[in-house]
Design a protein around this motif. Structure first.
Motif, PDB file in Angstrom:
ATOM      1  N   ALA A 289      27.512  50.110  35.077  1.00 45.96           N
ATOM      2  CA  ALA A 289      26.391  49.176  35.257  1.00 45.96           C
ATOM      3  C   ALA A 289      25.940  49.124  36.719  1.00 45.96           C
ATOM      4  O   ALA A 289      24.747  49.033  37.010  1.00 45.96           O
ATOM      5  N   PHE A 290      26.906  49.213  37.635  1.00 43.70           N
ATOM      6  CA  PHE A 290      26.595  49.193  39.082  1.00 43.70           C
ATOM      7  C   PHE A 290      25.811  50.444  39.482  1.00 43.70           C
ATOM      8  O   PHE A 290      24.811  50.369  40.190  1.00 43.70           O
ATOM      9  N   LYS A 291      26.264  51.606  39.021  1.00 43.50           N
ATOM     10  CA  LYS A 291      25.583  52.863  39.355  1.00 43.50           C
ATOM     11  C   LYS A 291      24.185  52.920  38.750  1.00 43.50           C
ATOM     12  O   LYS A 291      23.269  53.526  39.319  1.00 43.50           O
ATOM     13  N   ASN A 292      24.021  52.293  37.571  1.00 43.57           N
ATOM     14  CA  ASN A 292      22.712  52.268  36.907  1.00 43.57           C
ATOM     15  C   ASN A 292      21.811  51.151  37.425  1.00 43.57           C
ATOM     16  O   ASN A 292      20.715  50.932  36.899  1.00 43.57           O
ATOM     17  N   GLU A 293      22.315  50.413  38.449  1.00 40.98           N
ATOM     18  CA  GLU A 293      21.580  49.316  39.083  1.00 40.98           C
ATOM     19  C   GLU A 293      21.219  48.204  38.104  1.00 40.98           C
ATOM     20  O   GLU A 293      20.210  47.514  38.261  1.00 40.98           O
ATOM     21  N   GLU A 294      22.057  48.038  37.083  1.00 39.03           N
ATOM     22  CA  GLU A 294      21.874  46.927  36.151  1.00 39.03           C
ATOM     23  C   GLU A 294      22.390  45.627  36.758  1.00 39.03           C
ATOM     24  O   GLU A 294      21.958  44.533  36.375  1.00 39.03           O
ATOM     25  N   ILE A 295      23.338  45.736  37.702  1.00 40.55           N
ATOM     26  CA  ILE A 295      23.854  44.577  38.435  1.00 40.55           C
ATOM     27  C   ILE A 295      23.922  44.970  39.912  1.00 40.55           C
ATOM     28  O   ILE A 295      23.876  46.153  40.252  1.00 40.55           O
ATOM     29  N   ASN A 296      24.016  43.960  40.782  1.00 40.02           N
ATOM     30  CA  ASN A 296      24.008  44.227  42.227  1.00 40.02           C
ATOM     31  C   ASN A 296      25.391  44.379  42.829  1.00 40.02           C
ATOM     32  O   ASN A 296      25.545  44.964  43.897  1.00 40.02           O
ATOM     33  N   ARG A 297      26.407  43.819  42.168  1.00 37.52           N
ATOM     34  CA  ARG A 297      27.751  43.888  42.733  1.00 37.52           C
ATOM     35  C   ARG A 297      28.807  43.724  41.641  1.00 37.52           C
ATOM     36  O   ARG A 297      28.519  43.265  40.530  1.00 37.52           O
ATOM     37  N   ILE A 298      30.013  44.114  41.997  1.00 42.52           N
ATOM     38  CA  ILE A 298      31.159  43.997  41.096  1.00 42.52           C
ATOM     39  C   ILE A 298      32.157  43.049  41.742  1.00 42.52           C
ATOM     40  O   ILE A 298      32.488  43.188  42.927  1.00 42.52           O
ATOM     41  N   ILE A 299      32.633  42.092  40.968  1.00 45.78           N
ATOM     42  CA  ILE A 299      33.640  41.151  41.463  1.00 45.78           C
ATOM     43  C   ILE A 299      34.851  41.228  40.545  1.00 45.78           C
ATOM     44  O   ILE A 299      34.740  41.024  39.331  1.00 45.78           O
ATOM     45  N   LEU A 300      35.999  41.545  41.117  1.00 44.10           N
ATOM     46  CA  LEU A 300      37.237  41.680  40.364  1.00 44.10           C
ATOM     47  C   LEU A 300      38.217  40.623  40.853  1.00 44.10           C
ATOM     48  O   LEU A 300      38.435  40.482  42.069  1.00 44.10           O
ATOM     49  N   THR A 301      38.789  39.885  39.929  1.00 37.38           N
ATOM     50  CA  THR A 301      39.677  38.809  40.336  1.00 37.38           C
ATOM     51  C   THR A 301      40.832  38.667  39.358  1.00 37.38           C
ATOM     52  O   THR A 301      40.731  39.069  38.199  1.00 37.38           O
ATOM     53  N   ARG A 302      41.913  38.118  39.843  1.00 36.15           N
ATOM     54  CA  ARG A 302      43.054  37.788  38.981  1.00 36.15           C
ATOM     55  C   ARG A 302      43.861  36.699  39.668  1.00 36.15           C
ATOM     56  O   ARG A 302      43.852  36.592  40.893  1.00 36.15           O
ATOM     57  N   PRO A 303      44.558  35.866  38.904  1.00 37.84           N
ATOM     58  CA  PRO A 303      45.394  34.836  39.525  1.00 37.84           C
ATOM     59  C   PRO A 303      46.572  35.473  40.258  1.00 37.84           C
ATOM     60  O   PRO A 303      47.187  36.407  39.746  1.00 37.84           O
ATOM     61  N   ALA A 304      46.866  34.996  41.448  1.00 42.13           N
ATOM     62  CA  ALA A 304      47.968  35.550  42.248  1.00 42.13           C
ATOM     63  C   ALA A 304      49.264  34.843  41.874  1.00 42.13           C
ATOM     64  O   ALA A 304      49.717  33.928  42.551  1.00 42.13           O
ATOM     65  N   ILE A 305      49.836  35.290  40.758  1.00 39.44           N
ATOM     66  CA  ILE A 305      51.081  34.705  40.274  1.00 39.44           C
ATOM     67  C   ILE A 305      52.141  35.782  40.183  1.00 39.44           C
ATOM     68  O   ILE A 305      51.885  36.878  39.674  1.00 39.44           O
ATOM     69  N   GLU A 306      53.339  35.473  40.670  1.00 39.80           N
ATOM     70  CA  GLU A 306      54.426  36.447  40.640  1.00 39.80           C
ATOM     71  C   GLU A 306      54.903  36.665  39.223  1.00 39.80           C
ATOM     72  O   GLU A 306      54.973  35.733  38.428  1.00 39.80           O
ATOM     73  N   ALA A 307      55.243  37.912  38.897  1.00 33.80           N
ATOM     74  CA  ALA A 307      55.659  38.270  37.538  1.00 33.80           C
ATOM     75  C   ALA A 307      57.146  37.997  37.324  1.00 33.80           C
ATOM     76  O   ALA A 307      57.967  38.890  37.227  1.00 33.80           O
ATOM     77  N   GLY A 308      57.488  36.704  37.309  1.00 34.53           N
ATOM     78  CA  GLY A 308      58.850  36.318  36.963  1.00 34.53           C
ATOM     79  C   GLY A 308      59.872  36.469  38.070  1.00 34.53           C
ATOM     80  O   GLY A 308      61.057  36.325  37.833  1.00 34.53           O
ATOM     81  N   GLU A 309      59.426  36.757  39.304  1.00 33.29           N
ATOM     82  CA  GLU A 309      60.388  36.879  40.394  1.00 33.29           C
ATOM     83  C   GLU A 309      59.761  36.322  41.656  1.00 33.29           C
ATOM     84  O   GLU A 309      58.570  36.408  41.866  1.00 33.29           O
ATOM     85  N   LYS A 310      60.599  35.736  42.507  1.00 35.68           N
ATOM     86  CA  LYS A 310      60.111  35.136  43.735  1.00 35.68           C
ATOM     87  C   LYS A 310      60.061  36.189  44.841  1.00 35.68           C
ATOM     88  O   LYS A 310      61.086  36.759  45.206  1.00 35.68           O
ATOM     89  N   LEU A 311      58.869  36.434  45.355  1.00 33.81           N
ATOM     90  CA  LEU A 311      58.697  37.462  46.376  1.00 33.81           C
ATOM     91  C   LEU A 311      58.850  36.909  47.791  1.00 33.81           C
ATOM     92  O   LEU A 311      58.940  37.668  48.749  1.00 33.81           O
TER      93      LEU A 311
END
Length: 338
Positions: A151-173
């Motif tokens: 969609a970005f390359k076809n100029e259907e949208i102006n930007r891409i936003i990628l997000t995820r919650p910053a939660i540790e996967a069962g271990e304390k880092l």
């Protein structure tokens, strides 16, 4: 049931691809349908019971068609072709292959590989918000990323936003060294990996410096309105209900949203409610919101991953059944007390 023999003409240049290394794929099809395959120079014979030979013949025909289209035949292709044939949907595998999303930086085509994945891609095309729910290896994030980049390359949208919650996967880092970006990068690494593979590191860095691609923790979404963007929320099972509501209310005009998650792999504190579970209940009747539930049959990683996912699914069903029976037994006992 009568025995039969059928002959299939085969293009010699595709035999190695379809039969697999050491005839691994061919032997799997023989075992699945109880047939015998005899290979000759320009044709092969299938020997066995009438119905079994017909099914095996259809599987080979589908695989040869995929090979002619330039696909590398994998064990996953063979397993899925066999399963679709048992469900009498064998023609679907060729239809799925027609669905090209884009190419990776190395020229490899990105396509859905299962009916579930095709439905997922179709939902993303036609709905403003799509929830992609399923176990590991079903391509939830990767296909969403491919759709976003296209969609970005076809100029259907102006930007891409990628997000995820910053939660540790069962271990304390603990406290990670470096600046803020260094601290959050490990949580976002899977998103970077997909971007590099499809877009290429150089193009990604260039667009990221311009602010056209943003990879950030979910907490950074608060207070923003996101117009003309393709937004992907990954690992949504680790959001709280408040975080999910905050995220979904950021969406502006011209935007498209994909929310991916695996309800069986939550890293929230014990007793916490997942924002993904709540959102699926609250929004189930809202128009222009699609929900695609992928299963173990849509896993496209190593075949062992599919077996692991299926084993866990069976185990969890057994545990739930046992828990319900114990509860009923306890209630029955209480009712019998004076």
């Amino acid at each position: 049931m009568s025995l039969m023999e059928t002959v299939i003409d085969i293009p010699a240049e595709h035999i190695a691809n379809v039969f697999g290394q050491f005839d691994m794929h061919m032997k799997k099809i023989e075992r699945a349908f109880g047939v015998t395959v005899v290979l000759r120079e320009d044709h092969m014979k299938l020997l066995g019971r009438d119905a079994d030979v017909q099914k095996a013949s259809r599987v080979f025909t589908q695989l040869f068609e995929l090979s002619k289209r330039g696909n590398q035949i994998t064990e996953q292709n063979v397993d899925y072709a066999i399963s679709l044939t048992f469900e009498e949907k064998e023609a679907a595998i060729v239809e799925i292959d027609k669905e090209l999303i884009c190419h990776t930086i190395n020229g490899k085509p990105v396509k859905p590989k299962t009916l579930g994945q095709k439905q997922y891609v179709d939902e993303i095309r036609h709905k403003m918000i799509v929830f992609g729910i399923g176990p590991a290896g079903t391509g939830k994030t990767y296909l969403a990323m491919a759709m976003a980049i296209t969609a970005f390359k076809n100029e259907e949208i102006n930007r891409i936003i990628l997000t995820r919650p910053a939660i540790e996967a069962g271990e304390k880092l603990g406290f990670l060294p470096g600046d803020l970006q260094s601290k959050i990068d490990p949580y976002l690494r899977p998103l970077y990996d997909a971007l590099y593979q499809i877009m290429g590191a150089e193009s990604f860095q260039k667009n990221m410096e311009k602010g056209l691609i943003e990879v950030a923790p979910l907490a950074y979404m608060r207070g923003r309105t996101l117009d003309n963007a393709f937004i992907i929320l990954d690992e949504a099972q680790n959001t709280t209900p408040a975080q999910m509501k905050m995220f979904l209310t950021r969406i502006g005009f011209g935007s498209k949203v994909v929310v991916t998650g695996d309800a069986t792999q939550k890293d929230l504190a014990p007793g916490s409610v997942s924002g993904l579970d709540v959102a699926l209940r609250v929004l189930k009747n809202v128009e222009d919101i699609g929900v695609c539930r992928l299963t173990s049959s849509d896993v496209v990683r190593h075949p062992l991953v599919q077996k692991i996912v299926k084993a866990y699914e069976d185990y969890e069903k057994h545990e739930k059944k046992g828990s319900r029976e114990k509860k009923r037994e306890k209630n029955r006992y209480r009712r019998q007390q004076p």
